[in-house]
Design an enzyme around this catalytic site. Structure first.
Site, PDB file in Angstrom:
ATOM      1  N   TYR A 173       0.856  -1.187   0.000  1.00  0.00           N
ATOM      2  CA  TYR A 173       0.000   0.000   0.000  1.00  0.00           C
ATOM      3  C   TYR A 173       0.896   1.242   0.000  1.00  0.00           C
ATOM      4  CZ  TYR A 173      -3.794  -3.284   0.962  1.00  0.00           C
ATOM      5  OH  TYR A 173      -4.684  -4.321   0.885  1.00  0.00           O
ATOM      6  N   CYS A 337      -7.040 -22.916  16.053  1.00  0.00           N
ATOM      7  CA  CYS A 337      -7.107 -22.662  14.608  1.00  0.00           C
ATOM      8  C   CYS A 337      -6.427 -23.817  13.867  1.00  0.00           C
ATOM      9  CB  CYS A 337      -6.366 -21.349  14.343  1.00  0.00           C
ATOM     10  SG  CYS A 337      -5.978 -21.057  12.624  1.00  0.00           S
ATOM     11  N   SER A 391     -19.789 -32.627  11.054  1.00  0.00           N
ATOM     12  CA  SER A 391     -21.143 -32.111  11.302  1.00  0.00           C
ATOM     13  C   SER A 391     -21.789 -32.827  12.482  1.00  0.00           C
ATOM     14  CB  SER A 391     -22.014 -32.224  10.049  1.00  0.00           C
ATOM     15  OG  SER A 391     -22.151 -33.576   9.663  1.00  0.00           O
TER      16      SER A 391
HETATM   17  P1  ADP Z   1     -19.527 -34.572   7.530  1.00  0.00           P
HETATM   18  O1  ADP Z   1     -18.407 -33.797   6.924  1.00  0.00           O
HETATM   19  O2  ADP Z   1     -20.861 -34.191   6.982  1.00  0.00           O
HETATM   20  O3  ADP Z   1     -19.529 -34.572   9.026  1.00  0.00           O
HETATM   21  P2  ADP Z   1     -18.114 -37.162   7.227  1.00  0.00           P
HETATM   22  O4  ADP Z   1     -18.075 -37.935   5.973  1.00  0.00           O
HETATM   23  O5  ADP Z   1     -16.861 -36.513   7.667  1.00  0.00           O
HETATM   24  O6  ADP Z   1     -19.311 -36.115   7.053  1.00  0.00           O
HETATM   25  O7  ADP Z   1     -18.588 -38.076   8.390  1.00  0.00           O
HETATM   26  C1  ADP Z   1     -19.667 -38.954   8.288  1.00  0.00           C
HETATM   27  C2  ADP Z   1     -19.528 -40.005   9.362  1.00  0.00           C
HETATM   28  O8  ADP Z   1     -20.721 -40.757   9.401  1.00  0.00           O
HETATM   29  C3  ADP Z   1     -18.397 -41.001   9.089  1.00  0.00           C
HETATM   30  O9  ADP Z   1     -17.551 -41.058  10.229  1.00  0.00           O
HETATM   31  C4  ADP Z   1     -19.120 -42.322   8.859  1.00  0.00           C
HETATM   32  O10 ADP Z   1     -18.404 -43.442   9.359  1.00  0.00           O
HETATM   33  C5  ADP Z   1     -20.409 -42.132   9.638  1.00  0.00           C
HETATM   34  N1  ADP Z   1     -21.548 -42.950   9.177  1.00  0.00           N
HETATM   35  C6  ADP Z   1     -21.979 -43.108   7.902  1.00  0.00           C
HETATM   36  N2  ADP Z   1     -23.067 -43.923   7.865  1.00  0.00           N
HETATM   37  C7  ADP Z   1     -23.313 -44.281   9.154  1.00  0.00           C
HETATM   38  C8  ADP Z   1     -24.285 -45.103   9.773  1.00  0.00           C
HETATM   39  N3  ADP Z   1     -25.233 -45.741   9.081  1.00  0.00           N
HETATM   40  N4  ADP Z   1     -24.253 -45.265  11.123  1.00  0.00           N
HETATM   41  C9  ADP Z   1     -23.305 -44.624  11.865  1.00  0.00           C
HETATM   42  N5  ADP Z   1     -22.342 -43.848  11.318  1.00  0.00           N
HETATM   43  C10 ADP Z   1     -22.351 -43.662   9.993  1.00  0.00           C
HETATM   44 FE1  SF4 Z   2      -8.156 -20.851  11.576  1.00  0.00          FE
HETATM   45 FE2  SF4 Z   2     -10.790 -20.655  11.408  1.00  0.00          FE
HETATM   46 FE3  SF4 Z   2      -9.280 -19.298   9.739  1.00  0.00          FE
HETATM   47 FE4  SF4 Z   2      -9.390 -21.960   9.518  1.00  0.00          FE
HETATM   48  S1  SF4 Z   2     -11.068 -20.521   9.215  1.00  0.00           S
HETATM   49  S2  SF4 Z   2      -7.571 -20.647   9.450  1.00  0.00           S
HETATM   50  S3  SF4 Z   2      -9.635 -22.526  11.648  1.00  0.00           S
HETATM   51  S4  SF4 Z   2      -9.386 -19.033  11.924  1.00  0.00           S
END
Ligand code: ADP
Ligand code: SF4
Length: 679
Positions: A173, A337, A391
């Site tokens: 800058y 992080c 999730s």
């Molecule tokens: P997200 O990013 O949405 O959390 P992931 O693929 O990282 O999804 O995680 C999904 C998880 O769900 C995996 O650990 C998988 O083993 C688990 N899973 C999938 N089907 C089943 C099921 N029928 N019963 C229990 N766990 C399951």
């Molecule tokens: Fe760190 Fe969150 Fe930025 Fe990823 S999104 S680098 S975890 S502060």
């Protein structure tokens, strides 16, 4: 508080003001800027509440000719800006923190697409963002105007009750460009030797100091890492010229890709090697960032006298309560992080900030989310979470903190889902923190019951006796080529068996010999897998429909590094080509521009194109049973609903937990469309 961390809580003077501790949230972009003052004030308030001694704005324009939209920036152009900033400063002050503002004038490095005013700079240079215009060379009147604009901005900052004002003299800058002899070619009083090149910044610091008086400290953001081949001492000479002028030095490398290095390319504290000599040559306090999450490392760098104050952007985004947790001896609660740089995408895309680890980041005002405090449950309902990837883990964690009874079933013998497999890839080990933080929290949540080795089927679900069921069963990578560029599976792949996808690779099922990695995904997996296979002895050709490696990395400040890394590792690169067929070791490619066909021979093909949600169990349950009579709700979240980033999966998990029992659920969608000025 642990005695050994006490040093982090010693107050420190910054000119006329005093920070209560050594935790300093450096200026960081948020994708909010002047357009979304309420979102911004609430987000910064949470940092102050979490114990940061100083909380700064993002880059704050002093004049309309310093405009960077669509990248959101703060502004101090007029009285309405004072009002907007006051929202932030008063909230920050409520928690005993200091509020800082980073006064910024762009020069040739800003877009100027909103105000359409030609930016002033040391000379007339092409726009650094690649836009088709040049800056305007400053004349005598311009120097006088700029001095006035800085002065007026400083006065407004004072009226907005800021405690620290910055001169932003880094990152290409204006105030940075004056410093550099390879850019500053002026033959007037403001160019030439160190004295000439430092004249303008000295004038600006003096103006800021005058307006700051006894109310505000004056900081400079400066880069001591310049690499001028002709004069290796240039930066140091420049620094020596002004080393005692400001009240605080905020030091960061000038190259964003280094300063903002993702964990894929830089380690915690890597930045310090550029700055650790500076503290020896100034008596003024020094702050620097390094993506610090290790408390021992923070203590160490203060004790070693590399810095006086711990600067943080990302660690404060991932955990706004980091200082409080250290102070209260709750190190195990720190949400570290992971260095993924998803937070930077908000700025790059012109939308509010988000964070992988902290799903509440950016939602403090709009949704009223808080990183540490969740609303208590209203009923005694229990919830079955199926799948414990990001999730499912976040849903279970947030529901648990709302005091719900949670049964979380995971098919595998460990939780974590995709973060476990991805964190085993080279340089992605920090990804595991997503799982670690949540598992750590479960130790304090007896109401969350995790069942490992528990692959659920419909009968298990119907027998579970819960009120709510949420599917977090993730997704699987496709091998058939379906993706962005191929809206149907590629037909002529069928006869080949030596086709792999990222799930195969992450399970350890690896190809050998000549390998083509086909990237229609545009993010980190294809370059990482290419480089890994090359290092394992394969002869890899990276083919992509995009015109660069890791196109999405443009938004995470990683694209350059990914491409550089592939080139350095010897992977061959083919851009803008789609796959037409693969048979008898021959892959036919079609040019994205001309449709011209070419071919390459390979022993194996790794397809990185798109994913399929694991939703068959959900549909089986919904289609074959009367779920309404059995459950209050059955939902899907994360990749099982719509495959996306880990950040999206975590966000979905939190959103599910926050919205359970919320009769105003649909109103949140309405909130999202609030007029921009209210945000
Ligand atoms: P997200 O990013 O949405 O959390 P992931 O693929 O990282 O999804 O995680 C999904 C998880 O769900 C995996 O650990 C998988 O083993 C688990 N899973 C999938 N089907 C089943 C099921 N029928 N019963 C229990 N766990 C399951
Ligand atoms: Fe760190 Fe969150 Fe930025 Fe990823 S999104 S680098 S975890 S502060």
């Amino acid at each position: 508080m642990n005695e050994k961390y006490k040093i982090l809580f010693d107050p420190i003077k910054i000119g006329p003001v005093t920070s209560k501790n050594r935790f300093y949230q450096v200026p960081h972009c948020t994708g909010m800027g002047w357009q979304r003052p309420n979102m911004l004030a609430s987000m910064r308030e949470v940092k102050a509440e979490g114990g940061w001694g100083v909380v700064n704005t993002e880059y704050c324009s002093i004049h309309p000719s310093s405009d960077d939209l669509p990248h959101s920036y703060a502004s101090l152009w007029d009285k309405s800006d004072i009002k907007a900033h006051h929202k932030m400063t008063s909230k920050v002050h409520n928690h005993g923190a200091l509020a800082g503002v980073e006064l910024w004038y762009s020069g040739a490095n800003a877009s100027s697409q909103f105000t359409r005013l030609a930016p002033l700079d040391v000379n007339s240079r092409p726009n650094l963002k690649g836009l088709p215009f040049q800056s305007r060379k400053m004349d005598k009147q311009d120097f006088s105007d700029l001095r006035r604009w800085f002065k007026q901005a400083a006065i407004r900052a004072r009226e907005a009750e800021f405690d620290i004002i910055y001169a932003y003299a880094n990152h290409s800058y204006l105030l940075h460009n004056f410093q550099k002899s390879d850019i500053n070619d002026r033959n007037d009083a403001y160019g030439g030797d160190t004295k000439g090149r430092s004249k303008f910044i000295k004038e600006i610091i003096e103006i800021l100091k005058e307006e700051a008086g006894s109310q505000m400290g004056v900081a400079i953001r400066f880069s001591p890492d310049e690499d001028n081949q002709n004069d290796p001492n240039e930066t140091l000479d420049f620094f020596n010229e002004i080393s005692e002028m400001p009240d605080l030095w905020d030091l960061t490398p000038s190259n964003w890709d280094i300063e903002l290095g993702s964990s894929r390319f830089t380690d915690e504290g890597d930045n310090l090697k550029f700055i650790n000599h500076i503290k020896k040559i100034t008596t003024k306090p020094v702050v620097a960032v390094g993506r610090f999450t290790s408390v021992d490392a923070m203590v160490n760098i203060i004790k070693k006298e590399f810095v006086d104050i711990i600067g943080a952007a990302r660690p404060s985004i991932a955990d706004p309560f980091l200082p409080k947790k250290i102070e209260e001896d709750r190190i195990e609660d720190i949400r570290e992080c992971i260095g993924c740089n998803i937070c930077y995408t908000g700025d790059q895309l012109g939308v509010p900030i988000r964070c992988t680890q902290n799903p509440t980041m950016g939602e403090e005002w709009r949704r009223g989310w808080h990183p540490e405090i969740l609303p208590p449950k209203k009923t005694n309902d229990s919830i079955l979470v199926i799948g414990c990837g990001p999730s499912g883990l976040e849903a279970a964690h947030s529901l648990g903190k709302r005091d719900f009874t949670v049964l979380a079933a995971e098919a595998k013998k460990i939780t974590g889902g995709r973060v476990v497999s991805e964190s085993n890839l080279p340089s992605l080990n920090a990804w595991i923190r997503v799982k670690d933080y949540r598992e750590q929290q479960f130790l304090k949540l007896p109401n969350v019951n995790i069942f490992l080795n528990s692959k659920m089927n419909v009968k298990d679900i119907l027998d579970s006796e819960v009120e709510h069921v949420v599917f977090a069963t993730g997704s699987k990578w496709r091998s058939d080529g379906f993706g962005r560029s191929n809206t149907r599976p590629i037909k002529q792949l069928i006869e080949n068996t030596n086709i792999y996808n990222p799930d195969d690779i992450m399970k350890g099922d690896l190809p050998s010999g000549n390998v083509v990695v086909f990237d229609d995904d545009y993010y980190y997996l294809a370059p990482i897998i290419s480089e890994m296979l090359q290092k394992k002895g394969c002869d890899v050709t990276y083919v992509t429909t995009s015109s660069v490696v890791c196109e999405f990395g443009n938004y995470t400040s990683e694209q350059f590094n990914y491409q550089k890394s592939l080139i350095n590792s010897g992977v061959k690169l083919i851009f803008s080509k789609n796959i037409v067929s693969y048979s008898n070791k021959e892959i036919k490619l079609s040019c994205m521009y001309s449709n011209k066909i070419s071919s390459i021979n390979t022993d194996a093909l790794v397809m990185i194109t798109s994913r399929l949600p694991n939703d068959s169990l959900y549909y089986q349950l919904c289609n074959e049973y009367d779920i309404r009579s059995k459950f209050k709700s059955v939902k899907r979240i994360g990749d099982c609903l719509a495959p996306a980033t880990i950040a999206s999966a975590i966000y979905d998990g939190r959103k599910y937990a926050m919205e359970l029992e919320d009769e105003f659920y649909d109103n949140y969608l309405f909130n999202i469309s609030f007029p921009i000025s209210n945000q």
